[in-house]
Design an enzyme around this catalytic site. Structure first.
Site, PDB file in Angstrom:
ATOM      1  N   HIS A   1     -63.429 -13.714 -62.315  1.00 46.14           N
ATOM      2  CA  HIS A   1     -64.185 -12.970 -61.287  1.00 46.14           C
ATOM      3  C   HIS A   1     -64.157 -11.452 -61.443  1.00 46.14           C
ATOM      4  O   HIS A   1     -64.833 -10.748 -60.711  1.00 46.14           O
ATOM      5  CB  HIS A   1     -63.674 -13.320 -59.896  1.00 46.14           C
ATOM      6  CG  HIS A   1     -62.337 -12.699 -59.574  1.00 46.14           C
ATOM      7  ND1 HIS A   1     -61.167 -13.156 -60.125  1.00 46.14           N
ATOM      8  CD2 HIS A   1     -61.992 -11.660 -58.786  1.00 46.14           C
ATOM      9  CE1 HIS A   1     -60.170 -12.427 -59.674  1.00 46.14           C
ATOM     10  NE2 HIS A   1     -60.643 -11.506 -58.862  1.00 46.14           N
TER      11      HIS A   1
HETATM   12  N1  UDP Z   1     -57.290 -19.121 -55.501  1.00 46.51           N
HETATM   13  C1  UDP Z   1     -57.609 -20.117 -54.597  1.00 46.51           C
HETATM   14  N2  UDP Z   1     -58.764 -20.845 -54.813  1.00 46.51           N
HETATM   15  C2  UDP Z   1     -59.582 -20.617 -55.880  1.00 46.51           C
HETATM   16  C3  UDP Z   1     -59.229 -19.595 -56.798  1.00 46.51           C
HETATM   17  C4  UDP Z   1     -58.078 -18.860 -56.581  1.00 46.51           C
HETATM   18  O1  UDP Z   1     -56.903 -20.354 -53.632  1.00 46.51           O
HETATM   19  O2  UDP Z   1     -60.605 -21.298 -55.993  1.00 46.51           O
HETATM   20  C5  UDP Z   1     -56.063 -18.344 -55.265  1.00 46.51           C
HETATM   21  C6  UDP Z   1     -55.140 -18.245 -56.457  1.00 46.51           C
HETATM   22  O3  UDP Z   1     -54.322 -19.384 -56.541  1.00 46.51           O
HETATM   23  C7  UDP Z   1     -54.379 -16.976 -56.135  1.00 46.51           C
HETATM   24  C8  UDP Z   1     -55.401 -16.132 -55.453  1.00 46.51           C
HETATM   25  O4  UDP Z   1     -56.427 -17.007 -55.012  1.00 46.51           O
HETATM   26  O5  UDP Z   1     -53.348 -17.241 -55.216  1.00 46.51           O
HETATM   27  C9  UDP Z   1     -55.936 -15.139 -56.442  1.00 46.51           C
HETATM   28  O6  UDP Z   1     -57.035 -14.527 -55.956  1.00 46.51           O
HETATM   29  P1  UDP Z   1     -58.096 -13.803 -56.891  1.00 46.51           P
HETATM   30  O7  UDP Z   1     -58.040 -14.363 -58.242  1.00 46.51           O
HETATM   31  O8  UDP Z   1     -59.386 -13.856 -56.150  1.00 46.51           O
HETATM   32  O9  UDP Z   1     -57.633 -12.286 -56.850  1.00 46.51           O
HETATM   33  P2  UDP Z   1     -56.615 -11.440 -57.716  1.00 46.51           P
HETATM   34  O10 UDP Z   1     -55.299 -12.128 -57.674  1.00 46.51           O
HETATM   35  O11 UDP Z   1     -57.171 -11.312 -59.092  1.00 46.51           O
HETATM   36  O12 UDP Z   1     -56.574 -10.116 -57.021  1.00 46.51           O
END
Ligand code: UDP
Length: 370
Positions: free
Chosen positions: A219
């Site tokens: 993403h």
């Molecule tokens: N996550 C979730 N469902 C999904 C994809 C990701 O619950 O379909 C969770 C993942 O396990 C993690 C968090 O969302 O705990 C990560 O979020 P994201 O990747 O959007 O953001 P980042 O961590 O890169 O800031």
């Protein structure tokens, strides 16, 4: 003490769930009381990017919801800034608490700083050293005006030291406090893995793969908004999925870019984003993870899974140093080569590099004693 929590994006709901639970525990002890008021900025609003987390993770319903109308960085940040300012005037919090590195984080912190309300930043000190990433700008600026810098790791605290955080002033004669509390996502992984019961939909998808699959998410703007990178990553994942199916709960931002041209294998199983409990099930049962997510890199580690990170750099440098996370960027040959190395990769996850799962409690205890 009144704490205003400003959240709005998926990973922030998971992190805030940990701290809200720690606040409830603290309040039961009666030695200190924290009244938490939650603002949902509306940055993520779909049922499967927002509501499911509040329902599953038992996060108190937001006291305030902003009505965002814009999605561009400047306009969105401006709308959140305006909204949080209004709420600060009404609620008069003692502390504003922000998480991570999104536009919501920066806008919440900026609003608080103008009203001289001290800011607590969870996930302080993380750096990719890539100032073209919107997240990097958001974290650097939020750290600079925060009174409490809650770091998930030694490396994060080291970054702040090197930037001179000990000499910053965040108010008249007030210097920030750097606390290495560990990673709130570890608290979440440990707590919710006991509660994770997969939905029938996810059980069916796993069943469809015969229980042998990779898990992938994608993403980051740097991948999704760059068509050449996006196409390369999808081509690599599609080819890899012919060896072993790839389950990909896809962020709406990425989904909007599909179809990227070329034919994707139907063993690249693209599904809607799932709730956190389903995500934990998918993680616990997968062979490895391919992602550009910050949170998922660590969760892979917590669940003992090697991770291939589809980025050019990572903030979670401990994982690459340990050899359980390989950075491939959006380079086809590197992604394929990394997949070939997976079976030999060992994940030594007992090292407590991100604390021992009590970050939430540490954070609220520090804030309660302020
Ligand atoms: N996550 C979730 N469902 C999904 C994809 C990701 O619950 O379909 C969770 C993942 O396990 C993690 C968090 O969302 O705990 C990560 O979020 P994201 O990747 O959007 O953001 P980042 O961590 O890169 O800031």
């Amino acid at each position: 003490m009144k704490l205003l929590t400003v959240i709005g994006a998926r990973p922030q709901f998971i992190k805030a769930a940990v701290v809200s639970r720690a606040i409830k525990v603290l309040n039961r002890s009666r030695s200190h009381q924290i009244e938490e008021v939650i603002v949902h900025s509306g940055q993520h609003y779909d049922i499967n990017m927002s509501d499911v987390f509040f329902a599953e993770l038992d996060i108190p319903a937001p006291n305030h919801r902003l009505n965002l109308t814009k999605t561009e960085h400047g306009a969105m940040t401006g709308e959140i800034l305006e909204g949080v300012e209004r709420i600060i005037t009404e609620v008069k919090p003692d502390i504003v608490l922000v998480y991570g590195d999104t536009n919501t984080t920066l806008a919440g912190a900026l609003a608080a700083s103008k009203f001289h309300v001290p800011i607590a930043h969870v996930e302080a000190g993380l750096r990719s050293f890539n100032m073209r990433m919107p997240e990097e700008i958001n974290r650097v600026l939020t750290d600079r005006i925060s009174r409490w810098l809650f770091c998930p790791s030694q490396a994060a605290a080291g970054n702040l030291e090197r930037e001179g955080a000990r000499t910053w002033q965040v108010g008249p004669g007030i210097q920030p406090e750097i606390d290495i509390v560990g990673d709130v996502m570890l608290d979440a992984a440990l707590y919710y893995k006991e509660k994770a019961k997969p939905t029938d939909a996810v059980k069916k998808i796993i069943g469809h793969t015969g229980g042998q699959y990779y898990l992938s998410t994608l993403h980051r703007a740097e991948n999704v908004n760059d068509l050449a990178r996006l196409k390369t990553i999808f081509r690599a994942l599609s080819d890899i999925s012919r060896k072993r199916p790839v389950i990909m709960p896809l962020h709406p931002r990425t989904r909007n870019m599909l179809p990227v041209d070329g034919s994707l294998s139907d063993t690249l199983i693209i599904i809607d984003p799932v709730g956190y409990l389903d995500m934990i099930t998918l993680l616990a049962n997968c062979q490895s993870v391919f992602t550009d997510s910050g949170g998922l890199q660590k969760e892979a580690y917590y669940f003992g899974k090697p991770c291939i990170t589809l980025r050019d750099e990572t903030e979670w440098v401990e994982l690459t140093a340990l050899g359980c996370n390989i950075l491939t960027g959006a380079n086809y040959a590197k992604i394929i080569d990394a997949e070939n190395q997976l079976t030999a990769m060992k994940v030594e996850n007992t090292l407590l590099i991100y604390g021992n799962g009590d970050a939430g409690g540490k954070i609220v205890n520090i804030l309660a004693r302020r």
